[in-house]
Design a protein around this motif. Structure first.
Motif, PDB file in Angstrom:
ATOM      1  N   ILE A  27       0.836  -1.202   0.000  1.00 60.02           N
ATOM      2  CA  ILE A  27       0.000   0.000   0.000  1.00 60.02           C
ATOM      3  C   ILE A  27       0.869   1.249   0.000  1.00 60.02           C
ATOM      4  N   LEU A  28       1.894   1.261   0.825  1.00 59.68           N
ATOM      5  CA  LEU A  28       2.699   2.469   0.995  1.00 59.68           C
ATOM      6  C   LEU A  28       3.684   2.701  -0.148  1.00 59.68           C
ATOM      7  N   PHE A  29       4.220   1.607  -0.719  1.00 56.87           N
ATOM      8  CA  PHE A  29       5.280   1.734  -1.722  1.00 56.87           C
ATOM      9  C   PHE A  29       4.887   1.253  -3.114  1.00 56.87           C
ATOM     10  N   GLU A  30       3.704   0.666  -3.288  1.00 53.70           N
ATOM     11  CA  GLU A  30       3.281   0.009  -4.521  1.00 53.70           C
ATOM     12  C   GLU A  30       3.880  -1.395  -4.576  1.00 53.70           C
ATOM     13  N   PHE A  81      13.572  -1.541  -7.349  1.00 56.03           N
ATOM     14  CA  PHE A  81      12.582  -1.096  -6.373  1.00 56.03           C
ATOM     15  C   PHE A  81      11.822   0.133  -6.875  1.00 56.03           C
ATOM     16  N   ILE A  82      12.522   1.158  -7.351  1.00 58.55           N
ATOM     17  CA  ILE A  82      11.813   2.367  -7.775  1.00 58.55           C
ATOM     18  C   ILE A  82      10.977   2.110  -9.028  1.00 58.55           C
ATOM     19  N   SER A  83      11.339   1.094  -9.803  1.00 58.36           N
ATOM     20  CA  SER A  83      10.550   0.770 -10.996  1.00 58.36           C
ATOM     21  C   SER A  83       9.206   0.161 -10.651  1.00 58.36           C
ATOM     22  N   GLY A  84       8.991  -0.143  -9.365  1.00 51.74           N
ATOM     23  CA  GLY A  84       7.679  -0.609  -8.938  1.00 51.74           C
ATOM     24  C   GLY A  84       6.635   0.479  -8.943  1.00 51.74           C
ATOM     25  N   HIS A  85       7.094   1.751  -8.965  1.00 48.74           N
ATOM     26  CA  HIS A  85       6.159   2.873  -9.024  1.00 48.74           C
ATOM     27  C   HIS A  85       5.765   3.147 -10.467  1.00 48.74           C
ATOM     28  N   PRO A  86       4.525   3.542 -10.707  1.00 47.89           N
ATOM     29  CA  PRO A  86       4.103   3.839 -12.086  1.00 47.89           C
ATOM     30  C   PRO A  86       4.802   5.074 -12.636  1.00 47.89           C
ATOM     31  N   ARG A  87       4.921   5.123 -13.945  1.00 44.14           N
ATOM     32  CA  ARG A  87       5.477   6.312 -14.584  1.00 44.14           C
ATOM     33  C   ARG A  87       4.507   7.486 -14.426  1.00 44.14           C
ATOM     34  N   ILE A  88       5.061   8.677 -14.374  1.00 47.79           N
ATOM     35  CA  ILE A  88       4.236   9.882 -14.355  1.00 47.79           C
ATOM     36  C   ILE A  88       3.435   9.953 -15.645  1.00 47.79           C
ATOM     37  N   GLY A  89       2.137  10.091 -15.512  1.00 48.59           N
ATOM     38  CA  GLY A  89       1.274  10.193 -16.690  1.00 48.59           C
ATOM     39  C   GLY A  89       0.571   8.906 -17.060  1.00 48.59           C
ATOM     40  N   GLU A  90       0.997   7.782 -16.485  1.00 49.19           N
ATOM     41  CA  GLU A  90       0.292   6.529 -16.758  1.00 49.19           C
ATOM     42  C   GLU A  90      -1.118   6.588 -16.178  1.00 49.19           C
ATOM     43  N   SER A  91      -2.049   5.984 -16.887  1.00 48.08           N
ATOM     44  CA  SER A  91      -3.444   6.013 -16.444  1.00 48.08           C
ATOM     45  C   SER A  91      -4.030   4.627 -16.221  1.00 48.08           C
ATOM     46  N   LYS A  92      -3.338   3.591 -16.675  1.00 49.28           N
ATOM     47  CA  LYS A  92      -3.869   2.235 -16.565  1.00 49.28           C
ATOM     48  C   LYS A  92      -3.167   1.482 -15.444  1.00 49.28           C
ATOM     49  N   ASN A  93      -3.913   0.575 -14.827  1.00 54.31           N
ATOM     50  CA  ASN A  93      -3.385  -0.307 -13.786  1.00 54.31           C
ATOM     51  C   ASN A  93      -2.770   0.453 -12.618  1.00 54.31           C
ATOM     52  N   LEU A  94      -3.349   1.601 -12.300  1.00 57.81           N
ATOM     53  CA  LEU A  94      -2.885   2.383 -11.155  1.00 57.81           C
ATOM     54  C   LEU A  94      -3.651   1.978  -9.906  1.00 57.81           C
ATOM     55  N   SER A  95      -2.962   1.960  -8.775  1.00 61.37           N
ATOM     56  CA  SER A  95      -3.669   1.787  -7.516  1.00 61.37           C
ATOM     57  C   SER A  95      -4.511   3.036  -7.264  1.00 61.37           C
ATOM     58  N   ASN A  96      -5.479   2.933  -6.374  1.00 62.07           N
ATOM     59  CA  ASN A  96      -6.309   4.093  -6.058  1.00 62.07           C
ATOM     60  C   ASN A  96      -5.474   5.260  -5.561  1.00 62.07           C
ATOM     61  N   LEU A  97      -4.463   4.956  -4.747  1.00 61.80           N
ATOM     62  CA  LEU A  97      -3.619   6.026  -4.214  1.00 61.80           C
ATOM     63  C   LEU A  97      -2.789   6.675  -5.318  1.00 61.80           C
ATOM     64  N   ARG A 134      13.694   5.108 -13.561  1.00 62.94           N
ATOM     65  CA  ARG A 134      12.368   5.607 -13.909  1.00 62.94           C
ATOM     66  C   ARG A 134      12.202   6.938 -13.203  1.00 62.94           C
ATOM     67  N   TYR A 135      11.592   7.913 -13.882  1.00 64.15           N
ATOM     68  CA  TYR A 135      11.453   9.225 -13.249  1.00 64.15           C
ATOM     69  C   TYR A 135      10.418   9.161 -12.135  1.00 64.15           C
ATOM     70  N   ILE A 136      10.888   9.388 -10.912  1.00 65.84           N
ATOM     71  CA  ILE A 136      10.042   9.393  -9.728  1.00 65.84           C
ATOM     72  C   ILE A 136      10.106  10.781  -9.109  1.00 65.84           C
ATOM     73  N   THR A 137       8.955  11.311  -8.733  1.00 63.73           N
ATOM     74  CA  THR A 137       8.939  12.596  -8.044  1.00 63.73           C
ATOM     75  C   THR A 137       7.752  12.639  -7.097  1.00 63.73           C
ATOM     76  N   PHE A 138       7.925  13.344  -6.001  1.00 63.69           N
ATOM     77  CA  PHE A 138       6.838  13.546  -5.052  1.00 63.69           C
ATOM     78  C   PHE A 138       5.939  14.630  -5.623  1.00 63.69           C
ATOM     79  N   VAL A 139       4.791  14.228  -6.145  1.00 68.59           N
ATOM     80  CA  VAL A 139       3.898  15.162  -6.839  1.00 68.59           C
ATOM     81  C   VAL A 139       3.394  16.246  -5.897  1.00 68.59           C
ATOM     82  N   ASN A 140       2.967  15.847  -4.691  1.00 64.78           N
ATOM     83  CA  ASN A 140       2.561  16.798  -3.651  1.00 64.78           C
ATOM     84  C   ASN A 140       1.496  17.772  -4.133  1.00 64.78           C
ATOM     85  N   GLY A 141       0.468  17.227  -4.818  1.00 61.75           N
ATOM     86  CA  GLY A 141      -0.660  18.047  -5.234  1.00 61.75           C
ATOM     87  C   GLY A 141      -0.477  18.808  -6.529  1.00 61.75           C
TER      88      GLY A 141
END
Length: 208
Positions: A27-30, A81-97, A134-141
């Motif tokens: 849940i916390l990390f994908e 590990f970081i590749s477990g997070h979705p790419r920025i802009g992906e819309s499919k197969n995303l967790s609710n969070l 993979r490009y990871i960033t804290f979106v923060n709204g």
């Protein structure tokens, strides 16, 4: 939206991907194979050997402990590990969070097709310049359009909504290797931002 298992069950439960600890980490990390097959058993052994009550007081402690373990891994494992997070802009197969964080829900800050196409290209360019990352960033709204501009700054490109400029070979020909200081700096930043995302998820779930 998913709810976190109780803290006492995380510490005392059995180990495994479906354990309270495995569910919490997903849940916390994908969810990802290395998260569940490597990090979960490492943390399980560590937590059961502790005499401290810190875990019973804070999920944030668990996140910090997880990051401290991840930062000890070799470079390929951290990259996986970081590749477990979705790419920025992906819309499919995303967790609710992830969908909420990225504004991927159709009724909350919908993203234009032009911005989505731009993000897809920027992700490809980034991954060409930083192979294995993979490009990871804290979106923060922030909006996806704002993140596109952040990626352009990182790649040192001009502002654009083009889906194919600059051409990909510009980045392929200037790719960093895993031993390069800039590549390693990006890896370190990405791991840290995954931690920031995880702590933001605690707030979204109404816990600390």
């Amino acid at each position: 939206m998913s709810s976190l298992p109780a803290l006492d069950t995380i510490r005392e439960g059995t180990s495994g991907p479906d354990s309270p600890l495995g569910v919490t980490l997903a849940i916390l990390f994908e969810p990802s194979p290395i998260l569940l097959n490597t990090l979960e058993p490492q943390l399980s052994v560590h937590l059961k050997s502790q005499s401290t009550l810190a875990l019973s007081q804070s999920y944030a402690y668990l996140i910090d402990l997880a990051l401290s373990e991840i930062q000890k891994w070799d470079v390929p494992s951290q990259s996986e590990f970081i590749s477990g997070h979705p790419r920025i802009g992906e819309s499919k197969n995303l967790s609710n969070l992830s969908a909420t964080e990225q504004g991927a829900t159709p009724t909350v800050n919908p993203t234009s097709p032009e911005v989505l196409a731009r993000l897809k290209h920027l992700n490809t360019c980034y991954e060409a310049q930083y192979p294995g990352l993979r490009y990871i960033t804290f979106v923060n709204g922030r909006s996806r359009a704002a993140i596109a501009e952040e990626m352009e700054d990182k790649l040192e490109t001009g502002r654009s909504l083009s889906p194919d400029e600059p051409p990909l070979d510009v980045f392929t020909s200037n790719a960093y290797s895993q031993g390069d200081e800039k590549w390693l700096s990006e890896l370190k930043r990405a791991v840290e931002d995954v931690g920031k995302i995880a702590k933001s998820r605690l707030r979204a779930l109404g816990v600390e």
